[in-house]
Design a protein around this motif. Structure first.
Motif, PDB file in Angstrom:
ATOM      1  N   PRO A  32       8.678  -5.085   5.352  1.00 25.67           N
ATOM      2  CA  PRO A  32       7.692  -4.405   4.495  1.00 25.67           C
ATOM      3  C   PRO A  32       8.185  -4.226   3.066  1.00 25.67           C
ATOM      4  CG  PRO A  32       8.768  -2.830   5.954  1.00 25.67           C
ATOM      5  CD  PRO A  32       9.242  -4.187   6.372  1.00 25.67           C
ATOM      6  N   ILE A  33       7.256  -4.414   2.136  1.00 28.59           N
ATOM      7  CA  ILE A  33       7.514  -4.185   0.714  1.00 28.59           C
ATOM      8  C   ILE A  33       6.467  -3.194   0.213  1.00 28.59           C
ATOM      9  CG2 ILE A  33       7.511  -5.218  -1.591  1.00 28.59           C
ATOM     10  CD1 ILE A  33       9.945  -6.018  -0.067  1.00 28.59           C
ATOM     11  N   GLY A  34       6.894  -2.142  -0.453  1.00 26.64           N
ATOM     12  CA  GLY A  34       5.939  -1.116  -0.837  1.00 26.64           C
ATOM     13  C   GLY A  34       5.433  -0.404   0.406  1.00 26.64           C
ATOM     14  N   GLU A  35       4.231   0.104   0.335  1.00 27.90           N
ATOM     15  CA  GLU A  35       3.694   0.877   1.455  1.00 27.90           C
ATOM     16  C   GLU A  35       2.678   0.108   2.285  1.00 27.90           C
ATOM     17  OE1 GLU A  35       2.084   4.420  -0.159  1.00 27.90           O
ATOM     18  OE2 GLU A  35       4.016   5.239  -0.801  1.00 27.90           O
ATOM     19  N   ARG A  36       2.208  -1.051   1.785  1.00 30.95           N
ATOM     20  CA  ARG A  36       1.080  -1.698   2.466  1.00 30.95           C
ATOM     21  C   ARG A  36       1.280  -3.167   2.762  1.00 30.95           C
ATOM     22  NH1 ARG A  36      -3.468  -1.105  -1.635  1.00 30.95           N
ATOM     23  NH2 ARG A  36      -1.694  -1.342  -3.038  1.00 30.95           N
ATOM     24  N   GLY A  71      17.693 -11.463   0.289  1.00 33.09           N
ATOM     25  CA  GLY A  71      18.594 -11.979   1.302  1.00 33.09           C
ATOM     26  C   GLY A  71      19.550 -10.952   1.865  1.00 33.09           C
ATOM     27  N   ARG A  72      19.829  -9.896   1.103  1.00 29.54           N
ATOM     28  CA  ARG A  72      20.797  -8.890   1.528  1.00 29.54           C
ATOM     29  C   ARG A  72      20.191  -7.491   1.422  1.00 29.54           C
ATOM     30  NH1 ARG A  72      25.479 -11.205  -2.351  1.00 29.54           N
ATOM     31  NH2 ARG A  72      23.687 -11.007  -3.741  1.00 29.54           N
ATOM     32  N   PRO A  73      20.752  -6.518   2.139  1.00 34.37           N
ATOM     33  CA  PRO A  73      20.165  -5.172   2.125  1.00 34.37           C
ATOM     34  C   PRO A  73      19.990  -4.598   0.729  1.00 34.37           C
ATOM     35  CG  PRO A  73      21.748  -5.333   3.905  1.00 34.37           C
ATOM     36  CD  PRO A  73      21.856  -6.623   3.128  1.00 34.37           C
ATOM     37  N   GLU A  74      20.966  -4.792  -0.159  1.00 36.11           N
ATOM     38  CA  GLU A  74      20.835  -4.238  -1.505  1.00 36.11           C
ATOM     39  C   GLU A  74      19.713  -4.904  -2.290  1.00 36.11           C
ATOM     40  OE1 GLU A  74      24.530  -7.005  -1.597  1.00 36.11           O
ATOM     41  OE2 GLU A  74      23.518  -5.639  -0.193  1.00 36.11           O
ATOM     42  N   GLU A  75      19.464  -6.198  -2.025  1.00 31.98           N
ATOM     43  CA  GLU A  75      18.368  -6.899  -2.698  1.00 31.98           C
ATOM     44  C   GLU A  75      17.017  -6.434  -2.147  1.00 31.98           C
ATOM     45  OE1 GLU A  75      20.847 -11.036  -3.566  1.00 31.98           O
ATOM     46  OE2 GLU A  75      19.711 -10.800  -1.710  1.00 31.98           O
ATOM     47  N   TYR A  76      16.969  -6.182  -0.853  1.00 30.75           N
ATOM     48  CA  TYR A  76      15.745  -5.663  -0.250  1.00 30.75           C
ATOM     49  C   TYR A  76      15.424  -4.274  -0.790  1.00 30.75           C
ATOM     50  CZ  TYR A  76      12.635  -3.751   3.321  1.00 30.75           C
ATOM     51  OH  TYR A  76      11.590  -3.137   3.970  1.00 30.75           O
ATOM     52  N   ASP A  77      16.440  -3.430  -0.874  1.00 25.03           N
ATOM     53  CA  ASP A  77      16.234  -2.089  -1.415  1.00 25.03           C
ATOM     54  C   ASP A  77      15.774  -2.150  -2.871  1.00 25.03           C
ATOM     55  OD1 ASP A  77      17.004  -1.048   1.008  1.00 25.03           O
ATOM     56  OD2 ASP A  77      19.075  -0.653   0.403  1.00 25.03           O
ATOM     57  N   GLU A  78      16.353  -3.071  -3.654  1.00 24.89           N
ATOM     58  CA  GLU A  78      15.963  -3.223  -5.053  1.00 24.89           C
ATOM     59  C   GLU A  78      14.513  -3.679  -5.176  1.00 24.89           C
ATOM     60  OE1 GLU A  78      16.298  -3.510  -9.291  1.00 24.89           O
ATOM     61  OE2 GLU A  78      17.354  -2.382  -7.739  1.00 24.89           O
ATOM     62  N   ALA A 102       6.543  -0.971  -7.236  1.00 30.01           N
ATOM     63  CA  ALA A 102       5.444  -0.248  -7.894  1.00 30.01           C
ATOM     64  C   ALA A 102       5.193  -0.799  -9.293  1.00 30.01           C
ATOM     65  CB  ALA A 102       5.763   1.245  -7.960  1.00 30.01           C
ATOM     66  N   GLU A 103       6.255  -1.105 -10.034  1.00 28.80           N
ATOM     67  CA  GLU A 103       6.086  -1.642 -11.386  1.00 28.80           C
ATOM     68  C   GLU A 103       5.681  -3.113 -11.382  1.00 28.80           C
ATOM     69  OE1 GLU A 103       9.882  -3.058 -13.493  1.00 28.80           O
ATOM     70  OE2 GLU A 103      10.633  -1.429 -12.235  1.00 28.80           O
ATOM     71  N   LEU A 104       5.985  -3.825 -10.294  1.00 26.17           N
ATOM     72  CA  LEU A 104       5.705  -5.264 -10.241  1.00 26.17           C
ATOM     73  C   LEU A 104       4.446  -5.597  -9.450  1.00 26.17           C
ATOM     74  CD1 LEU A 104       9.316  -6.629  -9.535  1.00 26.17           C
ATOM     75  CD2 LEU A 104       8.100  -6.585 -11.726  1.00 26.17           C
ATOM     76  N   GLU A 105       3.838  -4.608  -8.799  1.00 23.35           N
ATOM     77  CA  GLU A 105       2.724  -4.890  -7.887  1.00 23.35           C
ATOM     78  C   GLU A 105       1.590  -5.638  -8.576  1.00 23.35           C
ATOM     79  OE1 GLU A 105      -0.036  -2.625  -4.547  1.00 23.35           O
ATOM     80  OE2 GLU A 105       1.291  -1.470  -5.864  1.00 23.35           O
ATOM     81  N   ALA A 106       1.217  -5.221  -9.775  1.00 20.56           N
ATOM     82  CA  ALA A 106       0.107  -5.882 -10.469  1.00 20.56           C
ATOM     83  C   ALA A 106       0.449  -7.329 -10.813  1.00 20.56           C
ATOM     84  CB  ALA A 106      -0.252  -5.111 -11.739  1.00 20.56           C
ATOM     85  N   THR A 107       1.724  -7.593 -11.052  1.00 16.66           N
ATOM     86  CA  THR A 107       2.158  -8.956 -11.376  1.00 16.66           C
ATOM     87  C   THR A 107       2.219  -9.830 -10.138  1.00 16.66           C
ATOM     88  OG1 THR A 107       3.467  -8.142 -13.225  1.00 16.66           O
ATOM     89  CG2 THR A 107       4.032 -10.312 -12.388  1.00 16.66           C
ATOM     90  N   LEU A 108       2.722  -9.269  -9.047  1.00 11.31           N
ATOM     91  CA  LEU A 108       2.877 -10.038  -7.811  1.00 11.31           C
ATOM     92  C   LEU A 108       1.588 -10.188  -7.037  1.00 11.31           C
ATOM     93  CD1 LEU A 108       6.263  -8.544  -6.565  1.00 11.31           C
ATOM     94  CD2 LEU A 108       5.900 -10.788  -7.613  1.00 11.31           C
ATOM     95  N   LEU A 109       0.629  -9.285  -7.277  1.00  8.92           N
ATOM     96  CA  LEU A 109      -0.635  -9.331  -6.549  1.00  8.92           C
ATOM     97  C   LEU A 109      -1.795  -9.397  -7.536  1.00  8.92           C
ATOM     98  CD1 LEU A 109       0.110  -6.623  -3.863  1.00  8.92           C
ATOM     99  CD2 LEU A 109       0.006  -9.088  -3.497  1.00  8.92           C
ATOM    100  N   PRO A 110      -1.931 -10.508  -8.279  1.00 15.67           N
ATOM    101  CA  PRO A 110      -3.030 -10.607  -9.236  1.00 15.67           C
ATOM    102  C   PRO A 110      -4.356 -10.726  -8.500  1.00 15.67           C
ATOM    103  CG  PRO A 110      -1.903 -12.707  -9.045  1.00 15.67           C
ATOM    104  CD  PRO A 110      -1.092 -11.717  -8.242  1.00 15.67           C
ATOM    105  N   ALA A 111      -5.418 -10.318  -9.192  1.00 13.97           N
ATOM    106  CA  ALA A 111      -6.763 -10.446  -8.623  1.00 13.97           C
ATOM    107  C   ALA A 111      -7.099 -11.913  -8.459  1.00 13.97           C
ATOM    108  CB  ALA A 111      -7.791  -9.774  -9.528  1.00 13.97           C
ATOM    109  N   ARG A 112      -7.710 -12.256  -7.331  1.00 15.65           N
ATOM    110  CA  ARG A 112      -8.043 -13.656  -7.059  1.00 15.65           C
ATOM    111  C   ARG A 112      -8.882 -14.282  -8.178  1.00 15.65           C
ATOM    112  NH1 ARG A 112      -8.398 -16.755  -2.356  1.00 15.65           N
ATOM    113  NH2 ARG A 112      -7.784 -14.936  -1.147  1.00 15.65           N
ATOM    114  N   GLY A 113      -9.865 -13.555  -8.658  1.00 15.80           N
ATOM    115  CA  GLY A 113     -10.723 -14.111  -9.705  1.00 15.80           C
ATOM    116  C   GLY A 113      -9.982 -14.370 -10.996  1.00 15.80           C
TER     117      GLY A 113
END
Length: 242
Positions: free
Chosen positions: A27-31, A214-221, A227-238
């Motif tokens: 899981p990444i973020g809450e959803r 790949g590693r626990p510290e990278e997953y935690d990061e 939260a700051e990257l969500e809009a970039t990683l999940l752009p609107a389909r349109g």
């Protein structure tokens, strides 16, 4: 457009997280799960079909992804009966692949434009295109330049700038032709073979968001930054389609 996602690794470096979950379903973020984000990005970029190479805890990935219709994708599976490393699964399915396709690891997050990478690969003429990211490595020692037994230079804890593979590739089917189905082989050896044969891969240089989980510290990061990257990683389909 077609993509192959390598999702069969055991995630040894990410234990104990991956004892009960395959790495692409972390899981990444809450959803979201990592694979949920990746499949959504591929659909937004115009990909229509995906092949998932699975092994470790593969039934969980099948249960989560299903036929891919949730993302507007057609998803099929290739299940390893023995570990085939990062390139080996492609040899098993090479006759089912289109002439040009995307290959990527299932444990990374990036805002790379997968469609642009594949389009660039199709016109470059190379059998393989490697997405590359700039990285800086600091050496924690004083580095000596030595010639004929004498120290002729000294640099205290230098930093080196280099480009590394992101684990995302544009590939042509001809790159797979020399290898038989069932062969276990990593992308490192595949690239080394191509270099020895004078078939030099193309570099797709990218300097945006890239999180290799790949590693626990990278997953935690990744979770700290989501939260700051969500809009970039999940752009609107349109927005992406436009």
């Amino acid at each position: 457009m077609h993509a192959v996602i390598m999702a069969g690794g055991r995630g040894v470096r990410l234990r104990p997280y991956t004892t009960t979950l395959p790495k692409p379903l972390m899981p990444i973020g809450e959803r979201h799960a990592i694979l949920d984000i990746v499949l959504g990005q591929l659909a937004c970029r115009g990909f229509t079909s995906v092949m998932l190479a699975i092994n470790h805890l593969g039934p969980l990935i099948r249960a989560f992804v299903g036929d891919g219709s949730r993302w507007g994708l057609s998803v099929r599976y290739v299940e390893e009966t023995a570990p085939l490393s990062t390139a080996g699964p492609l040899f098993t399915i090479k006759d089912d692949l289109p002439e040009h396709f995307l290959v990527m690891n299932g444990d990374l997050l990036t805002d790379l434009d997968y469609a642009d990478l594949l389009a660039g690969h199709q016109v470059c003429g190379a059998a393989l295109t490697i997405a590359t990211a700039a990285q800086t490595t600091r050496c924690e020692f004083g580095v000596l330049d030595v010639a004929e037994g004498r120290v002729i230079g000294f640099t205290e804890k230098p930093t080196y700038r280099h480009r590394v593979s992101m684990g995302v590739y544009g590939m042509s089917r001809k790159a797979l032709e020399p290898y038989p189905p069932g062969l276990s082989m990593g992308f490192d050896r595949l690239v080394q073979d191509m270099l020895r044969q004078g078939s030099f891969p193309n570099s797709y240089e990218f300097d945006g968001v890239w999180l290799d989980i790949g590693r626990p510290e990278e997953y935690d990061e990744a979770n700290r930054r989501f939260a700051e990257l969500e809009a970039t990683l999940l752009p609107a389909r349109g927005a992406v389609a436009a």
